[in-house]
Each structure stands twice: as C-alpha cells, then as structure tokens.
Design an enzyme around this catalytic site. Structure first.
Site, mmCIF file in Angstrom:
data_model
loop_
_atom_site.group_PDB
_atom_site.id
_atom_site.type_symbol
_atom_site.label_atom_id
_atom_site.label_comp_id
_atom_site.label_asym_id
_atom_site.label_seq_id
_atom_site.Cartn_x
_atom_site.Cartn_y
_atom_site.Cartn_z
ATOM 1 N N GLU A 193 -2.301 9.890 53.535
ATOM 2 C CA GLU A 193 -2.395 8.530 54.068
ATOM 3 C C GLU A 193 -1.255 8.227 55.033
ATOM 4 O O GLU A 193 -1.456 7.598 56.072
ATOM 5 C CB GLU A 193 -2.381 7.501 52.921
ATOM 6 C CG GLU A 193 -3.551 7.611 51.959
ATOM 7 C CD GLU A 193 -4.897 7.215 52.566
ATOM 8 O OE1 GLU A 193 -4.923 6.816 53.742
ATOM 9 O OE2 GLU A 193 -5.915 7.337 51.859
ATOM 10 N N GLU A 222 -16.288 3.723 59.619
ATOM 11 C CA GLU A 222 -17.029 4.943 59.991
ATOM 12 C C GLU A 222 -18.272 4.700 60.844
ATOM 13 O O GLU A 222 -18.531 5.443 61.798
ATOM 14 C CB GLU A 222 -17.391 5.753 58.737
ATOM 15 C CG GLU A 222 -16.202 6.421 58.049
ATOM 16 C CD GLU A 222 -15.347 5.460 57.236
ATOM 17 O OE1 GLU A 222 -15.829 4.353 56.928
ATOM 18 O OE2 GLU A 222 -14.190 5.796 56.912
ATOM 19 N N ASP A 267 -14.771 14.622 53.038
ATOM 20 C CA ASP A 267 -15.251 14.185 54.357
ATOM 21 C C ASP A 267 -14.479 14.740 55.557
ATOM 22 O O ASP A 267 -15.013 15.468 56.390
ATOM 23 C CB ASP A 267 -15.300 12.645 54.422
ATOM 24 C CG ASP A 267 -14.015 11.950 53.937
ATOM 25 O OD1 ASP A 267 -13.084 12.656 53.505
ATOM 26 O OD2 ASP A 267 -13.944 10.713 54.004
HETATM 27 C C1 DMJ Z 1 -9.324 5.755 56.716
HETATM 28 O O1 DMJ Z 1 -8.075 5.780 56.179
HETATM 29 C C2 DMJ Z 1 -9.687 7.054 57.346
HETATM 30 O O2 DMJ Z 1 -10.745 6.880 58.216
HETATM 31 C C3 DMJ Z 1 -10.027 8.111 56.343
HETATM 32 O O3 DMJ Z 1 -10.459 9.277 56.950
HETATM 33 C C4 DMJ Z 1 -11.096 7.624 55.429
HETATM 34 N N1 DMJ Z 1 -10.769 6.369 54.850
HETATM 35 C C5 DMJ Z 1 -10.285 5.306 55.687
HETATM 36 C C6 DMJ Z 1 -11.357 4.457 56.320
HETATM 37 O O4 DMJ Z 1 -12.469 4.289 55.630
#
Ligand code: DMJ
Length: 640
Positions: free
Chosen positions: A271, A539, A404
């Site tokens: 993060e 997304e 993902d």
């Molecule tokens: C973000 O921190 C990033 O896009 C990550 O890849 C997935 N989660 C959140 C957004 O949904």
C-alpha cells in the site's frame, strides 16, 4: 363415406336461380328474396352479413373526412384501453424493462427516462410504492429539479446545484462532434464536473483531515492508517493533472515542511509503495520538482528491509522508523498480488537514482514467482510463504482480491521496460489463456461475460469489483500489439462491469457480485447482504478510460458520466468529501460508512478526468504506464 352435412361446406349458389321461373313484380321479388334468404344455412347468412359489413367499413374508412374523425376516436379508445391495462402493465413493466434494457446507453433524454426504471427493479418498486415513498417518476423529477436528500444526515448536493445553475446560465456550447454518422453535443462540461467533485472532496479533507491519512466526512474527522498524509500524497498528481494549482501548491508546501518518514510506524509494503512511492515518483515526473524525488528515495529506502526474508519474498509490513520488517501476526505468508505489484515503482526508483538495489529486489521476486509450481494454466494462488518462497493455499484462483494486480503488473512491467522482458509477456499471455479456460463464463439472462473464481476445481460465479481493472489492462495490451481478441474480450468485460453499476438501485456497483447462470434467471447479478458496500473504487472508471482512449466510442464516456452522477447523488457529503457506503441497493438509505479512501482522489477522480478529456497527449499511453494506484510512470526510453 357419409354425405357432407349442410354445415360441412359453404355454397353461395341461391336455390331456385336458373330454374326458368321469372316474376318481375316487386312483391314477388321481395318474397322471393326473403324465401331464398330463409333457405340459407345460418353459416351462409352470417358469412354474407359479415362480408357486407366488411365492405361497408372499408368504404367508410377510405373516406378521408371520416378517417380523421375515427383517428380522434381511436386516441380516446387507446387511452381508455391503456387505463384498463395499467395494472397488468405495471406488474410486468419491470420485467419488460429488463428484457429491453439496452446494453448501450441511448440518447441522454431516453437514458434519463430509463434511469428512473433502472433504479427500481420489481422488488424495490413495489416496496417504494407500498410505503408511499419515492416512485420512479418522483426520482426522475427530483433528479431534474433538486438533488435527492436521501439520508437523515442531510447530504445535500450543493456543488451539483451550483454546477447545474452555472451550466444552465452558460449553456455550455461545445462544438458538435461527428462520430460514426451521428452528431453528438456534449450537454455539460464534464471535465469541470470532475474538478468540482475533486474540490468538494478536497474541501472536506482540508477542513477536517489535513495531513492525515483519510477523511471521515460524516463525523468531520479523520482516520490514521500509517500516519503519513496518505490522501494528500495520493492526490498530488491528480491536482496537477486537473490543473488545480492552488490546491497543489498548498499540498506541496505540506510535503516539503511537514512530511517525514522518520517515524516509528508499521506500514504495509504494497500500500505504501503504490500510493506513496508511486505518488511521489509520478509527481516528480509531472512537475520536475526534485522535492518529490527526494521524498520518493527516502520512503523507497525505508521500505527495503521488507525484502530481508529467507526466501527474498518480502514481508507484508515494515517499520519505516526502525528499519525492521515482519509478516502479519497470524501467518508468515504474504499476498501474491502485494509482492508482485511493487515492481513498477521500485524499478523506476532505480532508474532515476541509478541505485540498482531497488530493482534487483523486486526483479528477484518476479523471477522466483515465474518459476514456481502451483499455478494452473498461468493462474496464481493468492498466498506465498516468506520462509519457503512457495505458494500456499493451493487450488484457489481469482482475478480479484489478493491476485488481481499480479496480472496487471506482468503486462505493465513488460511495457515499462520497452517490451523486452519476454518472461513477463509469456506469463501474462499464459495467464490470459488460464482465465479463458477456467474462469470465463456467461451470465443469464443477458449473457454477460464475467470472470468467476476457482476453488479446488469448483467454479464459483463470484466476481469482485476489483476484477474490473481487467478490461482496461486487456485493452492496453492490445494497444501495445497483443492479439486483437484481447480487445474484444475487453469490450465484453467492460459491458459487464458497467452492468454491475447499472443493475443496482443506486447505479453504483457493490464490492462483490455473484452472476446467475441458470436459464430463466430474472437478473444477471445477485448481491449478498455482506457485499453491498461501495468504497468509491476506481477499477471500472479506470477501464472506461482505457476503452475510450483506444476505441473513441462515446458510450464509454456516457457510462462514466452516469457513474459520476451517481457518486454525486449517493456518496457526496454536504460539508465536504465523499463517503463509502454500505448498501448500493437502497437508494433511500445507502448508509454512509464515514470514510473517503485515498484512492478516490488518487485514482477514481483522475480516471474520470482522463476519460472526459479530449487531449490524447494528456498522459499518452504510448509514453506512460499507470501504476495500480493510477500514478503515471514513464515508459523507459528504448535505449535502456
Ligand atoms: C487501490 O489501492 C489499487 O487500485 C489496488 O490495486 C486495488 N485496490 C485499490 C482500489 O480499489
């Protein structure tokens, strides 16, 4: 064989005619006609009467003056008929709507009309009407007249009111754009609407959470995660791109005077890499200001202890003040997506600083994962052990949470490095084959293509909203020379991701959906009670941006516009900021969660802006690659 009875056939031959008897008197003729009529069967008489009546009607109908008269009567009759049918139509209308529900938006006015139905599928419509609450038509009226006040805590959309008034006053006159034979006029300045949304979010952050990680807009307070001004850093490049100079300068001053990474805090490696390191690097690239590069180098270096593990697969957590790292308390596993989605940032840091240690550490992770056993057709499990370096929890495959961005970064690293690292491309292509073979299915009734999950050979039609990064990634690959079928799949999945919004009563997607696969299902999407929240995630908007950039199909913009309006309607807090919500299925009370995630400013609003921008050179996808937090990093010059 029995002789035919009188009613078995029809003869129009009148009895007696041709008998040679001729009587010309009027009375005889009358009597004779009557006698002949009486001799006819009932069927013959009815047939003659019907024919005469038909000829009469035809004669009258072709008379123009009479036609006009009957037209008037017909309208009255239709209205009365509609009335009589109303209860039936009312019952079946939602189902009809679903069947007719176009998968592409119509003209703005048609769309508005339909939107009223869309927000209220059968269950909800009945509930609302029974309760005497907001009906479909009321919703439509209120949309047009005054923002809907949904919650007890009044979330009056002041900014929208302001904007609507401004737009009405200006009557924004955008030149007509010809496309595929249609002329299209932008009804409002969508870019300005995004800037307004950002300003509104920023107002809340500035007033109640300045320098803190996240705004809690309902309680007008803040939340801390790492204690590093997460939202402010995540939003830096968005402000630059949206040309919000004043806001950017204030934030920059905070970075230069207040931001310190010399703190005894545990941060999550992934993060903080994608949001802080990525945000600082991209802001450095956009502004050329070395303040941001220095800060990027500082945080990057402080994160490096995470790689000191027996396997070189990094730990999830690092104390950036003490220089120590550790896995979560309950396991020595790390998440696969987390350890394989920090590469773009560390590789770029090495390139900029000429210090190879950052890139070496993350490249080693990729090389190890490349060789690991436990994949299925290129799909990876969700966990990896930091001691053994092996996958754990084998047999579970998803493109959602925990896996993902592994797939996203395979492609993006290949692009970042000038398309030379073939192992990355191979893994990406193989994984896509794995998706097609194991996870791709069609829903019922609308045959939407979706990506489900696999657990020990058993397919589950569950799809996280997170998976909606995939249409954009597929489109990006196709743009960079991968097979055109990737673009076709991207388009199909884009449709599905939009439907995850459109089929909800608020027009906002839940966190997770389950697709129906049984013939005769009423709707494509089911949402479990625990999955009805929306965290303002990016997304789908992200993918809409890619799809629009590459296809120029305006429907993607219109879909994005619809989503932005629903964010404004259901998540905007009057005193500033936007909040995640608990229930996308309840437009009356979506239930605010009192949190504005940093990615709403870092990603969601940025992608909205890029989607609506007409400038293909604004962060050209031939020059930049976006990290998974929407921070653009340069594609390396080919000489490297
Ligand atoms: C973000 O921190 C990033 O896009 C990550 O890849 C997935 N989660 C959140 C957004 O949904």
């Amino acid at each position: 064989m029995n002789p035919p009875s009188r009613t078995d056939f029809v003869s129009l031959t009148l009895t007696g005619q041709g008998s040679g008897i001729y009587n010309n008197s009027k009375q005889w003729r009358r009597q004779s006609c009557w006698r002949k009529w009486k001799l006819l069967s009932r069927l013959q008489r009815n047939l003659i009467l019907f024919t005469v009546a038909l000829m009469l009607v035809c004669g009258i109908a072709t008379n123009p003056s009479v036609t006009e008269h009957f037209r008037g009567l017909a309208v009255v009759a239709k209205e009365e008929g509609d009335h009589a049918l109303k209860p039936v139509i009312h019952e079946v209308q939602p189902e009809l709507d679903k069947l007719n529900r176009p998968l592409v938006p119509e003209s703005p006015s048609e769309k508005q009309k339909r939107a009223a139905h869309k927000r209220g599928p059968p269950g909800l419509q009945n509930r609302l009407q029974k309760k005497g609450n907001v009906s479909d038509t009321q919703v439509e009226k209120e949309e047009g007249e005054k923002p809907l006040v949904n919650w007890r805590v009044a979330m009056i959309d002041q900014a929208t009111e302001r904007r609507t008034a401004k737009e009405a006053a200006n009557k924004v006159d955008v030149p007509e754009v010809e496309q595929e034979g249609h002329s299209h006029k932008e009804p409002v300045d969508r870019l300005e609407a995004v800037r307004d949304a950002f300003r509104h979010a920023w107002k809340g952050y500035k007033e109640f959470a300045w320098g803190k990680d996240e705004l809690r807009p309902m309680s007008k307070s803040y939340g801390e995660w790492f204690g590093l001004g997460l939202t402010l850093i995540d939003a830096l490049d968005t402000m630059w791109i949206l040309n919000l100079k004043k806001e950017f300068e204030e934030a920059k001053t905070w970075v230069s005077t207040e931001l310190s990474f010399d703190k005894d805090v545990d941060v999550n490696l992934f993060e903080s890499t994608i949001r802080i390191l990525g945000g600082l690097l991209s802001t450095y690239h956009l502004t050329g200001d070395t303040l941001f590069l220095d800060k990027a180098k500082d945080i990057g270096t402080r994160l490096m202890p995470a790689f000191n593990t027996p396997s070189k697969i990094p730990y999830s957590d690092v104390n950036i003040g003490k220089g120590t790292a550790h896995p979560p308390r309950w396991t020595s596993d790390s998440t696969v997506a987390e350890v394989t989605s920090i590469q773009l940032e560390f590789r770029e840091l090495s390139r900029l600083t000429q210090d190879t240690r950052y890139q070496a550490a993350v490249d080693e992770v990729m090389q190890k994962v490349h060789k690991l056993e436990g994949k299925q057709d290129g799909l990876v499990p969700m966990f990896i052990n930091t001691n053994s370096g092996q996958f754990t929890h084998l047999g579970m495959f998803t493109l959602g949470a925990r896996a993902d961005s592994y797939y996203e970064y395979l492609l993006k690293q290949w692009i970042q490095g000038g398309k030379k690292e073939t192992a990355l491309l191979e893994d990406y292509l193989q994984a896509l084959e794995g998706v097609k073979k194991n996870l791709l299915k069609k829903s019922s009734p609308n045959r939407l293509t979706f990506v489900g999950e696999l657990s020990h050979g058993r397919f589950s039609p569950k799809m996280d909203h997170l998976v909606c990064f995939l249409p954009g990634t597929l489109a990006l690959g196709a743009h960079h020379g991968l097979p055109a079928e990737h673009m076709e799949l991207a388009k199909q999945l884009m449709e599905t991701c939009f439907q995850m919004y459109a089929q909800m009563e608020t027009g906002l997607s839940p966190e997770i959906v389950h697709f129906n696969m049984h013939e005769g299902s009423i709707g494509d999407v089911d949402v479990k009670l625990a999955d009805r929240h929306n965290l303002l995630r990016p997304e789908t908007v992200e993918s809409l941006f890619y799809l629009y950039r590459f296809t120029k199909d305006r429907k993607y913009r219109d879909w994005g516009w619809e989503i932005l309006q629903n964010f404004n309607k259901y998540t905007k807090v009057s005193t500033g900021g936007y909040t995640s919500i608990n229930n996308v299925r309840d437009p009356e009370y979506p239930s605010p969660r009192d949190k504005m995630e940093s990615f709403f400013l870092g990603e969601t609003l940025k992608y909205f802006y890029l989607l609506f921008s007409d400038d293909p050179e604004l962060l050209s996808l031939d020059k930049y690659v976006f990290n998974t937090e929407a921070h653009p990093l340069p594609i390396w010059p080919t000489a490297q």
